[in-house]
Design a protein around this motif. Sequence first.
Motif, mmCIF file in Angstrom:
data_model
loop_
_atom_site.group_PDB
_atom_site.id
_atom_site.type_symbol
_atom_site.label_atom_id
_atom_site.label_comp_id
_atom_site.label_asym_id
_atom_site.label_seq_id
_atom_site.Cartn_x
_atom_site.Cartn_y
_atom_site.Cartn_z
ATOM 1 N N MET A 114 0.841 -1.185 0.000
ATOM 2 C CA MET A 114 0.000 0.000 0.000
ATOM 3 C C MET A 114 0.883 1.245 0.000
ATOM 4 S SD MET A 114 -3.164 -0.662 2.595
ATOM 5 C CE MET A 114 -2.447 -1.835 3.716
ATOM 6 N N ASP A 115 0.410 2.249 -0.666
ATOM 7 C CA ASP A 115 1.125 3.512 -0.714
ATOM 8 C C ASP A 115 0.425 4.538 0.158
ATOM 9 O OD1 ASP A 115 3.041 2.645 -2.562
ATOM 10 O OD2 ASP A 115 1.680 3.051 -4.235
ATOM 11 N N LYS A 116 1.220 5.396 0.777
ATOM 12 C CA LYS A 116 0.613 6.494 1.512
ATOM 13 C C LYS A 116 0.447 7.677 0.565
ATOM 14 C CE LYS A 116 4.676 8.711 3.490
ATOM 15 N NZ LYS A 116 5.330 9.130 4.711
ATOM 16 N N LYS A 117 -0.572 8.465 0.820
ATOM 17 C CA LYS A 117 -0.890 9.613 -0.025
ATOM 18 C C LYS A 117 -1.078 10.826 0.878
ATOM 19 C CE LYS A 117 -4.584 11.305 -3.027
ATOM 20 N NZ LYS A 117 -5.929 11.016 -3.498
ATOM 21 N N ILE A 118 -0.419 11.914 0.547
ATOM 22 C CA ILE A 118 -0.568 13.159 1.300
ATOM 23 C C ILE A 118 -1.847 13.849 0.835
ATOM 24 C CG2 ILE A 118 0.474 15.395 1.835
ATOM 25 C CD1 ILE A 118 2.033 12.851 2.833
ATOM 26 N N ILE A 119 -2.669 14.234 1.790
ATOM 27 C CA ILE A 119 -3.929 14.925 1.487
ATOM 28 C C ILE A 119 -3.733 16.414 1.748
ATOM 29 C CG2 ILE A 119 -6.383 15.118 2.063
ATOM 30 C CD1 ILE A 119 -5.499 12.412 0.787
ATOM 31 N N ARG A 120 -4.098 17.224 0.761
ATOM 32 C CA ARG A 120 -3.944 18.674 0.866
ATOM 33 C C ARG A 120 -5.146 19.332 0.208
ATOM 34 N NH1 ARG A 120 -2.859 23.243 2.087
ATOM 35 N NH2 ARG A 120 -1.577 24.764 1.041
ATOM 36 N N THR A 121 -5.748 20.280 0.917
ATOM 37 C CA THR A 121 -6.859 21.041 0.359
ATOM 38 C C THR A 121 -6.718 22.510 0.738
ATOM 39 O OG1 THR A 121 -9.264 21.342 0.299
ATOM 40 C CG2 THR A 121 -8.338 20.459 2.336
ATOM 41 N N GLU A 122 -7.093 23.371 -0.169
ATOM 42 C CA GLU A 122 -7.107 24.820 0.089
ATOM 43 C C GLU A 122 -8.306 25.210 0.951
ATOM 44 O OE1 GLU A 122 -4.689 26.988 -0.857
ATOM 45 O OE2 GLU A 122 -3.595 25.259 -1.631
ATOM 46 N N GLN A 123 -9.249 24.289 1.135
ATOM 47 C CA GLN A 123 -10.458 24.570 1.910
ATOM 48 C C GLN A 123 -10.220 24.482 3.415
ATOM 49 O OE1 GLN A 123 -12.996 25.733 0.066
ATOM 50 N NE2 GLN A 123 -11.549 25.393 -1.590
ATOM 51 N N ALA A 124 -9.030 24.051 3.808
ATOM 52 C CA ALA A 124 -8.637 23.987 5.219
ATOM 53 C C ALA A 124 -7.313 24.723 5.352
ATOM 54 C CB ALA A 124 -8.504 22.526 5.675
ATOM 55 N N PRO A 125 -6.993 25.194 6.565
ATOM 56 C CA PRO A 125 -5.747 25.946 6.740
ATOM 57 C C PRO A 125 -4.511 25.116 6.394
ATOM 58 C CG PRO A 125 -7.048 25.930 8.771
ATOM 59 C CD PRO A 125 -7.743 25.043 7.800
ATOM 60 N N ALA A 126 -3.536 25.782 5.830
ATOM 61 C CA ALA A 126 -2.266 25.121 5.545
ATOM 62 C C ALA A 126 -1.573 24.805 6.868
ATOM 63 C CB ALA A 126 -1.382 26.038 4.700
ATOM 64 N N PRO A 127 -0.824 23.737 6.918
ATOM 65 C CA PRO A 127 -0.085 23.411 8.141
ATOM 66 C C PRO A 127 0.890 24.545 8.492
ATOM 67 C CG PRO A 127 -0.052 21.562 6.612
ATOM 68 C CD PRO A 127 -0.631 22.724 5.884
ATOM 69 N N ILE A 128 1.056 24.795 9.773
ATOM 70 C CA ILE A 128 1.985 25.841 10.204
ATOM 71 C C ILE A 128 3.288 25.232 10.720
ATOM 72 C CG2 ILE A 128 0.276 27.632 10.640
ATOM 73 C CD1 ILE A 128 0.218 26.805 13.557
ATOM 74 N N GLY A 129 3.439 23.954 10.527
ATOM 75 C CA GLY A 129 4.642 23.252 10.940
ATOM 76 C C GLY A 129 5.018 22.228 9.893
ATOM 77 N N PRO A 130 5.981 21.372 10.200
ATOM 78 C CA PRO A 130 6.453 20.371 9.235
ATOM 79 C C PRO A 130 5.595 19.104 9.232
ATOM 80 C CG PRO A 130 7.781 20.264 11.191
ATOM 81 C CD PRO A 130 6.801 21.392 11.405
ATOM 82 N N TYR A 131 4.331 19.261 8.913
ATOM 83 C CA TYR A 131 3.395 18.134 8.876
ATOM 84 C C TYR A 131 2.389 18.365 7.769
ATOM 85 C CZ TYR A 131 0.607 21.409 11.646
ATOM 86 O OH TYR A 131 -0.063 22.518 12.090
ATOM 87 N N ASN A 132 1.516 17.420 7.553
ATOM 88 C CA ASN A 132 0.494 17.500 6.507
ATOM 89 C C ASN A 132 -0.888 17.623 7.133
ATOM 90 O OD1 ASN A 132 2.267 16.892 4.154
ATOM 91 N ND2 ASN A 132 2.610 15.027 5.319
#
Length: 91
Positions: A1-19
């Motif tokens: 299985m592969d991991k996939k990073i989830i990112r959306t502009e509809q939620a705040p961007a992370p303010i640290g080194p995380y997703n």
Amino acid sequence: MDKKIIRTEQAPAPIGPYNQAVSFGNLLFVSGQIALDAKDGSLYQDGDIKVETEKVMQNLKAILEANDMDFSHVLKATIFLMDMGKFAQVN
């Protein structure tokens, strides 16, 4: 299985080194959220716990939707309160 990073502009961007979230198979691991505005990154700090909670839930909903999920898919959630007297308002 592969991991996939989830990112959306509809939620705040992370303010640290995380997703915002990471999916692995059919599991989704969502980072903790605070009452940040997704548009400008500002923190809601007016002291109204109901408004803060609604903002957090909107952010979580956006992250779930970015992975084609909704709150019915949530198995566990943890909420940290500084004042347990506000529990009823958050709940």
